[in-house]
Motif scaffolding. Structure first.
Motif, mmCIF file in Angstrom:
data_model
loop_
_atom_site.group_PDB
_atom_site.id
_atom_site.type_symbol
_atom_site.label_atom_id
_atom_site.label_comp_id
_atom_site.label_asym_id
_atom_site.label_seq_id
_atom_site.Cartn_x
_atom_site.Cartn_y
_atom_site.Cartn_z
ATOM 1 N N ASN A 29 0.845 -1.214 0.000
ATOM 2 C CA ASN A 29 0.000 0.000 0.000
ATOM 3 C C ASN A 29 0.872 1.253 0.000
ATOM 4 O O ASN A 29 0.618 2.216 -0.743
ATOM 5 N N ALA A 30 1.891 1.241 0.858
ATOM 6 C CA ALA A 30 2.758 2.420 0.973
ATOM 7 C C ALA A 30 3.585 2.613 -0.293
ATOM 8 O O ALA A 30 3.820 3.755 -0.721
ATOM 9 N N LEU A 31 4.034 1.522 -0.901
ATOM 10 C CA LEU A 31 4.799 1.625 -2.155
ATOM 11 C C LEU A 31 3.944 2.287 -3.232
ATOM 12 O O LEU A 31 4.396 3.206 -3.923
ATOM 13 N N ARG A 32 2.705 1.797 -3.350
ATOM 14 C CA ARG A 32 1.823 2.348 -4.389
ATOM 15 C C ARG A 32 1.496 3.804 -4.088
ATOM 16 O O ARG A 32 1.533 4.649 -4.984
ATOM 17 N N ALA A 33 1.203 4.096 -2.825
ATOM 18 C CA ALA A 33 0.835 5.476 -2.454
ATOM 19 C C ALA A 33 1.984 6.436 -2.746
ATOM 20 O O ALA A 33 1.762 7.584 -3.137
ATOM 21 N N GLY A 34 3.218 5.966 -2.558
ATOM 22 C CA GLY A 34 4.369 6.840 -2.752
ATOM 23 C C GLY A 34 4.948 6.771 -4.147
ATOM 24 O O GLY A 34 5.946 7.442 -4.431
ATOM 25 N N GLY A 35 4.367 5.929 -5.006
ATOM 26 C CA GLY A 35 4.897 5.786 -6.355
ATOM 27 C C GLY A 35 6.296 5.190 -6.369
ATOM 28 O O GLY A 35 7.089 5.468 -7.270
ATOM 29 N N VAL A 36 6.601 4.359 -5.364
ATOM 30 C CA VAL A 36 7.935 3.754 -5.275
ATOM 31 C C VAL A 36 7.922 2.409 -5.993
ATOM 32 O O VAL A 36 7.063 1.573 -5.727
ATOM 33 N N GLU A 37 8.874 2.235 -6.910
ATOM 34 C CA GLU A 37 8.969 0.944 -7.595
ATOM 35 C C GLU A 37 9.847 0.027 -6.756
ATOM 36 O O GLU A 37 10.996 0.336 -6.513
#
Ligand code: NAD
Length: 298
Positions: free
Chosen positions: A253-261
């Protein structure tokens, strides 16, 4: 100095944590939706309350140890916990929840005139019972300092990681490292098997070389090299696969929210979600090695 603590959520983790606060001399009022959990806590010296709000009314500190962010937010807001507490009460949420939920919870606590700290834990049920948890805290310096005596009574280490949500952030980042490294170690053992390389030989090299990590030297996913690892007891947890899957879901969830690949982190989340729903439901997370062998053999 002793505190009056409201402890909400007296399950696998919360029950023994509340008991350790009692042992340290604090007055602890407890509440859980499940009567048996409340009764077990009462046997350890926790004063049972009729509701979460009743527990919070006389408290200086409210500790929550609940399954997910939605439980924490509903309790704080709709179920009236923030409204029931005295102004300036310190709310410490020890549950593992979404970073975004933790930040929302902080804001709600402060808006209601109280003080907030997110303080998720690592160390599992054994750590909760032994009082050897590690706390990762997010919030202000003053809130952390106020919480420290209580955290010390329940754990061996408390790290102040930063502002609101930083404790949750540290927790999911750490567990993402752990999941990826466990899968990496497991894949290496499976490759060794296919090459005819003995488990112990790989262990003896990697444990003293650059492959060294906790997943290898403490929670080794194959039986033999580390006698205390769950692999030697049919993968009885330990750290159960569904809890790892939960934490990786929060990381995703946090990866997607932050746009982190993070291709490996997201793949680990996918693998653990499938494993936890299937054969891994009651097993230690290291049992994922079983799914990585050709034809899913054992
Ligand atoms: P658990 O399910 O055993 O306990 C949660 C308790 O909360 C239950 O007893 C439930 O009845 C109670 N509860 C839910 N909603 C409530 C409400 N509104 N009011 C009062 N009580 C309520 O779970 P657990 O294993 O103790 O885990 C708690 C948290 O700790 C989770 O966020 C989990 O991810 C985290 N955690 C668990 C472990 C572990 O090894 N079990 C390790 C680290 C972190």
């Amino acid at each position: 100095m002793t505190s009056t603590v409201a402890f909400i959520g007296l399950g696998h983790m919360g029950g023994p944590m509340a008991a350790n606060l009692v042992k340290a001399g604090h007055r602890v009022l407890g509440f859980d939706l499940v009567a048996d959990q409340l009764a077990a806590a009462a046997a350890a010296g926790v004063e049972p309350a009729a509701s979460a709000a009743d527990a919070a009314t006389p408290a200086d500190v409210v500790i929550t140890m609940l399954p997910a962010g939605r439980h924490v937010l509903a309790l704080y807001r709709e179920q009236g916990l923030l409204a029931a507490a005295r102004p300036g009460t310190l709310f410490i949420d020890c549950s593992t929840i979404d970073v975004a939920d933790a930040r929302t919870a902080h804001a709600a606590v402060v808006e209601a005139g109280h003080r907030a700290l997110d303080a998720p834990v690592s160390g599992g049920v054994m750590g909760a019972e032994a009082g050897t948890l590690t706390f990762m805290a997010g919030g202000g310096e003053a809130e952390f300092a106020a919480a420290e005596p209580l955290l010390d009574a329940m754990g061996k280490k408390a790290v102040h990681c930063g502002t609101a949500g930083a404790g949750q952030a540290a927790k999911i980042c750490n567990n993402m490292i752990l999941a990826v490294s466990m899968i990496g170690v497991s894949e290496a053992f499976v490759l060794a098997e296919s090459l005819g390389l003995d488990h112990q030989a790989l262990y003896d090299v990697a444990s003293t070389a650059s492959g060294q990590c906790w997943a290898l030297t403490t929670n080794c996913p194959v039986p033999g090299p580390v006698p205390a690892s769950p692999a030697n007891r049919d993968y009885r947890p330990g750290f159960a696969a569904p809890l790892m899957a939960k934490d990786l879901g929060l990381a995703a969830n946090a990866l997607r929210a932050g746009g982190v690949e993070a291709p490996l982190g997201l793949k680990a989340a996918e693998l653990y979600a499938a494993f936890a729903e299937g054969e891994g439901a009651g097993l230690d997370f290291s049992a994922i090695v079983r799914t990585l062998r050709p034809q899913n053999g054992t």
